[in-house]
Design an enzyme around this catalytic site. Structure first.
Site, PDB file in Angstrom:
ATOM      1  N   ARG A  70      46.589  14.675  82.236  1.00  0.00           N
ATOM      2  CA  ARG A  70      45.376  14.930  83.030  1.00  0.00           C
ATOM      3  C   ARG A  70      45.515  14.315  84.422  1.00  0.00           C
ATOM      4  NH1 ARG A  70      42.404  14.796  77.752  1.00  0.00           N
ATOM      5  NH2 ARG A  70      42.442  12.522  77.663  1.00  0.00           N
TER       6      ARG A  70
ATOM      7  N   CYS B   4      50.688  21.458  70.724  1.00  0.00           N
ATOM      8  CA  CYS B   4      50.512  20.213  69.968  1.00  0.00           C
ATOM      9  C   CYS B   4      50.894  20.406  68.506  1.00  0.00           C
ATOM     10  CB  CYS B   4      49.071  19.708  70.076  1.00  0.00           C
ATOM     11  SG  CYS B   4      47.837  20.820  69.356  1.00  0.00           S
TER      12      CYS B   4
END
Length: 394
Positions: A212, A338
């Site tokens: 992020r 993921c």
């Protein structure tokens, strides 16, 4: 210490001698009578050597090794391991004045296989992935609140969906210590509502913290599309990075509400953010070409077991192909998987195939993984589950 003894077939001790912490059921020659799921057991080689002590459970992975030494696995053992985990995170700067949301225990990566602990301010959220950790939950909870300088006062146990259903443990999500004391945690100076009571996983994906921050660096004056936004983490960072416009998309109306709440918490009344509850594939299909020049693709796990790998890879290829088709020239694509069952090579091949299908020139800027509070035991490469690429699309 006296624990039930498991004996392996001859030659099946090799992986344990290399400190891999799993014993597979097919490697076991002898199981003691009366052994039950969650029991602590000693594992021996066929020649009588003691190899380690771990939790037994029914299934392909029959034992998860906790220690290679002949020692007691008790409350003080868990206290030492948790203290080691916290000290490591503090020493490398993860726990600081700007961040109180982090992963404290990452299973095998912290030598506590079957255990996940995420911390959000004064609350620790515990997930057991093995019966043995379920039975140890109270010792773990007490050790968490006694950690010096960690500031943990409440422990919430959230394992209803993570324990093997065949074990018939019937766990209850509940506070083991303390009670609800607010749901706002801080990550690198930004505030987020964390819903550990009803949200996915432990309530927030702390594994994308570093990624992020990287996205924030690329966001200035860009139009950002955050797909599968969940709590809006990438969106909030994009706004702090100076994005001209941010659009958050998720199929869940609850996720969109949480994203909007998190944007409001950090940027009240932000006019350059909007959120849409719609299927990601539908949104990309209907989206105008060139509408966005920074796109984030962070979908939930497409493959939760090896049998789903083929369909998952098709899904990743299809999703990325649509993004390549729609992103503006000189755009930047953050794309992730993921799925632990998907390797880095498989994921890159799926993205490569999508790029080739689009016919556009694409360059890799960064290869991404999980942050340092999700450490990978060097003897257990399976712990590396998060894979990401940052791509420049001409």
């Amino acid at each position: 210490m006296e624990y039930p003894e498991i004996v392996l077939h001859r030659g099946k001790e090799e992986s344990l001698l290399r400190f891999h912490p799993w014993v597979f059921s097919g490697a076991i020659r002898h199981l003691p009578k009366g052994i039950e799921e969650g029991d602590l057991v000693k594992v021996f080689a066929a020649d009588g050597r003691m190899l380690g002590i771990g939790h037994y459970q029914i299934g392909s992975i029959a034992v998860r090794i906790l220690t290679w030494a002949d020692e007691a696995v008790d409350a003080s053992f868990y206290a030492r391991r948790l203290d080691d985990a916290f000290r490591m995170r503090r020493s490398i700067g993860i726990v600081n004045a700007d961040t109180d949301a982090y992963r404290l225990v990452h299973g095998e990566g912290d030598f506590l296989p079957g255990l996940i602990v995420d911390v959000y301010g004064p609350t620790a959220v515990v997930q057991a992935h093995s019966p043995g950790m379920h039975f140890a939950r109270l010792d773990i909870a007490r050790s968490l609140v006694e950690l010096p300088d960690a500031g943990i006062t409440s422990v919430y146990y959230k394992s209803e969906t993570t324990l093997p259903y065949k074990a018939q443990l019937d766990p209850t999500n509940e506070y083991l210590i303390g009670d609800f004391s607010g749901d706002v945690a801080m990550e690198q100076g930004l505030k987020f509502h964390v819903d550990w009571l009803r949200g996915q996983k432990t309530g927030f994906f702390v594994d994308q913290r570093d990624n992020r921050m990287l996205l924030q660096r690329y966001s200035a004056d860009r139009k950002v599309l955050n797909m599968f936004c969940y709590t809006g983490g990438f969106s909030v960072y994009a706004l702090r990075g100076g994005a001209r416009e941010v659009c958050s998309v998720d199929s869940s109306a609850k996720a969109i509400a949480l994203t909007e709440a998190n944007v409001e918490l950090n940027f009240p009344g932000a006019p350059n953010h909007n959120a849409v509850a719609v299927d990601a594939f539908e949104y990309l299909a209907d989206m105008e070409k060139g509408r966005f020049d920074l796109i984030v693709l962070d979908p939930p796990a497409f493959a939760k077991h090896r049998g789903a790998i083929k369909n998952a890879l098709r899904g990743y290829q299809r999703l990325n192909a649509r993004a390549f088709e729609k992103i503006a020239p000189r755009g930047v694509l953050f794309t992730f998987s993921c799925s632990q069952a998907i390797t880095k090579e498989q994921f890159r091949l799926a993205v490569f195939s999508a790029a080739a299908q689009s016919g556009r020139r694409v360059r890799i800027l960064h290869q991404l993984t999980q942050p340092a509070d999700h450490p990978i035991n060097i003897y257990h490469p399976e712990g590396e589950y998060l894979k990401g690429l940052v791509l420049y699309v001409e």
